[in-house]
Design an enzyme around this catalytic site. Structure first.
Site, short mmCIF file in Angstrom:
data_model
loop_
_atom_site.label_atom_id
_atom_site.label_comp_id
_atom_site.label_asym_id
_atom_site.label_seq_id
_atom_site.Cartn_x
_atom_site.Cartn_y
_atom_site.Cartn_z
N GLY A 42 0.77 -1.25 0.00
CA GLY A 42 0.00 0.00 0.00
C GLY A 42 0.79 1.28 0.00
N GLU A 96 3.55 -7.14 0.97
CA GLU A 96 3.00 -7.42 -0.37
C GLU A 96 2.87 -6.13 -1.17
OE1 GLU A 96 -0.35 -9.21 1.33
OE2 GLU A 96 0.87 -10.85 2.08
N PRO A 97 4.00 -5.46 -1.43
CA PRO A 97 3.96 -4.20 -2.19
C PRO A 97 3.87 -4.47 -3.69
CG PRO A 97 6.20 -4.74 -1.64
CD PRO A 97 5.36 -5.82 -1.03
N GLY A 98 3.23 -3.57 -4.39
CA GLY A 98 3.19 -3.65 -5.85
C GLY A 98 3.55 -2.32 -6.46
N ARG A 99 2.64 -1.36 -6.34
CA ARG A 99 2.82 -0.04 -6.93
C ARG A 99 4.12 0.63 -6.52
NH1 ARG A 99 -1.66 3.51 -8.03
NH2 ARG A 99 -2.86 2.15 -6.66
N TYR A 154 -10.05 5.96 -12.63
CA TYR A 154 -9.85 6.49 -11.29
C TYR A 154 -9.72 8.01 -11.24
CZ TYR A 154 -8.39 1.63 -10.38
OH TYR A 154 -8.33 0.26 -10.28
N CYS A 189 -13.39 5.96 -29.46
CA CYS A 189 -14.69 6.63 -29.60
C CYS A 189 -15.45 6.64 -28.29
CB CYS A 189 -15.49 5.95 -30.71
SG CYS A 189 -14.77 6.16 -32.34
N GLU A 190 -14.88 7.29 -27.30
CA GLU A 190 -15.49 7.50 -25.98
C GLU A 190 -15.03 8.86 -25.47
OE1 GLU A 190 -17.33 5.49 -23.98
OE2 GLU A 190 -17.22 3.55 -24.99
N TYR A 212 -0.15 -0.93 -12.89
CA TYR A 212 -1.54 -0.90 -13.34
C TYR A 212 -1.69 -0.19 -14.68
CZ TYR A 212 -1.93 -2.27 -8.51
OH TYR A 212 -1.74 -2.93 -7.32
#
Length: 435
Positions: free
Chosen positions: A238, A288-291, A331, A358-359, A387
């Site tokens: 986190g 458990e780090p990711g980012r 986000y 096309c959005e 991500y």
């Protein structure tokens, strides 16, 4: 810190001019810095010196095989959330036997796969999951190592879509019910109570929620160690990263120029406050780090297609789209956008940065001020290592972008740009539609 900076007005990743990457592999392309990842890993490991620490990289952040092999070489194990992720670790030569399997919806097939692979621990999210794992372990003649995920009901003060430690979130078992859940688990013949797990959310910029959650759960951990002899306490991941002024954060002096209250949470500050709370437990501590490990280690390179002048507004249309980097659309996330060539004399432009899909949601930034850019100019979305590619899609039948890994003055393609043939490889026209 990271290793993206201007050298002679050219944006480099470590010692590689990113213009050379675009010439060879085109755009959109993700580029990752091996040195940044390695330094982030070592800083986090060192921050909890004196503890028996096992870092399980949360590979949902970036699961490229080259990145997984790099982490494996550094000594990391992995935090898995699907059977596919487990198989990726195996394909990369990683150690599944030191890795943990998390997730609220593990299927029977995934649990069987993890049991046969010999995962270090299942992080269990509910009482029904305990029963399912016990049943499948019994059929295989195994004892499944488990840790129950505790929801401490702590507000991580992060984005609503990435908070996981509040009572209204789908994750874990309430702290008040935890002792009863472990008592129930102890009666299952094919379960081995190995630890306790918690994770309160992602992109935390203050140590306070970590401190609060650890203090709330530690008494339970102490009691479970006495009763069941558990061997580890997983405190999740986190730690947040810098998204705004991300390029400047590559310089050591940038940290010192900020008032202390505005500085991002560093692994050193994180370790300094948490280690004293954990050292007396005498348990292995899992992170458990990711980012934190990969976020600032990657950029997404994109080429300008058009500068479009609308009614009172400019639109800078780039060849990357929300299918390549969905975080801004999903986000409302901020990513700094910088040119590959720095030119102080260039005039500024205020524009919406948009992609070709096309959005109306295919928008990376609104009213962003940046140096004037035109057709053919290449820009870099900073802090795109987490991500980014893992959340990419094929919307509008767009192949996924290429991925490149840099180490020193070397760079290599580690995932080729997806071709049209791959997009339709699994599809067929049924016979009853053919004439």
């Amino acid at each position: 810190m990271h290793h993206f900076r201007y050298q002679d007005s050219k944006l480099h990743c470590e010692s590689v001019d990113l213009a050379n990457v675009t010439r060879e592999f085109g755009t959109p392309t993700y580029v990752y810095s091996a040195q940044t990842i390695s330094e982030n890993y070592r800083r986090l490991k060192t921050s909890l010196a004196g503890l028996d620490v096992q870092i399980c990289y949360a590979m949902k952040a970036n699961s490229n095989l080259a990145i997984l092999r790099l982490f494996s070489n550094l000594g990391a194990s992995f935090d898995l959330v699907s059977g596919g992720e487990l198989q990726r670790v195996q394909a990369a030569g990683g150690d599944v036997g030191r890795s943990v399997f998390a997730g609220v919806g593990k299927t029977e097939a995934e649990i069987k796969l993890a049991l046969e692979a010999g995962v270090y621990g299942f992080h269990v999210e509910s009482e029904p999951e305990l029963a399912r794992i016990n049943h499948l372990a019994g059929k295989l003649g195994r004892k499944a190592p488990i840790a129950i995920r505790i929801n401490p009901d702590v507000d991580a003060k992060t984005h609503a879509k990435i908070t996981t430690g509040k009572s209204e979130n789908k994750f874990g078992i309430p702290l008040a019910h935890a002792a009863a859940a472990y008592e129930a688990a102890s009666k299952f013949p094919h379960l081995d109570l190995k630890g306790v797990q918690m994770h309160i959310g992602s992109q935390l910029t203050s140590a306070a929620p970590f401190i609060e959650s650890v203090k709330k759960v530690v008494p339970l951990v102490q009691e479970l160690k006495k009763r069941y002899g558990i061997e580890y306490f997983s405190i999740g991941g986190g730690i947040g990263i810098v998204y705004q002024d991300a390029l400047a954060s590559g310089e050591k002096t940038w940290w010192d120029a900020k008032p202390e209250s505005e500085r991002p949470l560093t692994p050193e500050a994180y370790g300094a406050v948490l280690a004293p709370l954990l050292v007396s437990l005498g348990l292995k501590i899992l992170l458990e780090p990711g980012r934190f490990l990969v976020g600032n280690a990657g950029v997404l390179l994109t080429r300008v297609e058009y500068l479009k002048q609308g009614q009172g507004k400019n639109f800078l249309v780039v060849d990357a789209a929300m299918n390549d980097l969905v975080r801004p659309a999903m986000y409302e996330a901020y990513h700094e956008l910088v040119p590959l060539t720095q030119d102080a004399a260039r005039a500024e432009l205020k524009a919406d940065i948009v992609g070709p899909i096309c959005e109306s949601g295919d928008c990376f930034a609104k009213d962003r001020v940046l140096p004037t850019a035109g057709e053919g100019d290449v820009l870099a979305f900073m802090s795109a290592g987490a991500y980014g590619y893992t959340m990419a899609s094929r919307y509008n039948t767009r192949g996924k972008p290429a991925e490149v890994l840099v180490s020193g003055d070397r760079f290599e393609l580690v995932n080729a740009r997806e071709k049209f043939e791959a997009l339709i490889a699994g599809e067929k026209i049924p016979g009853f539609l053919k004439t």
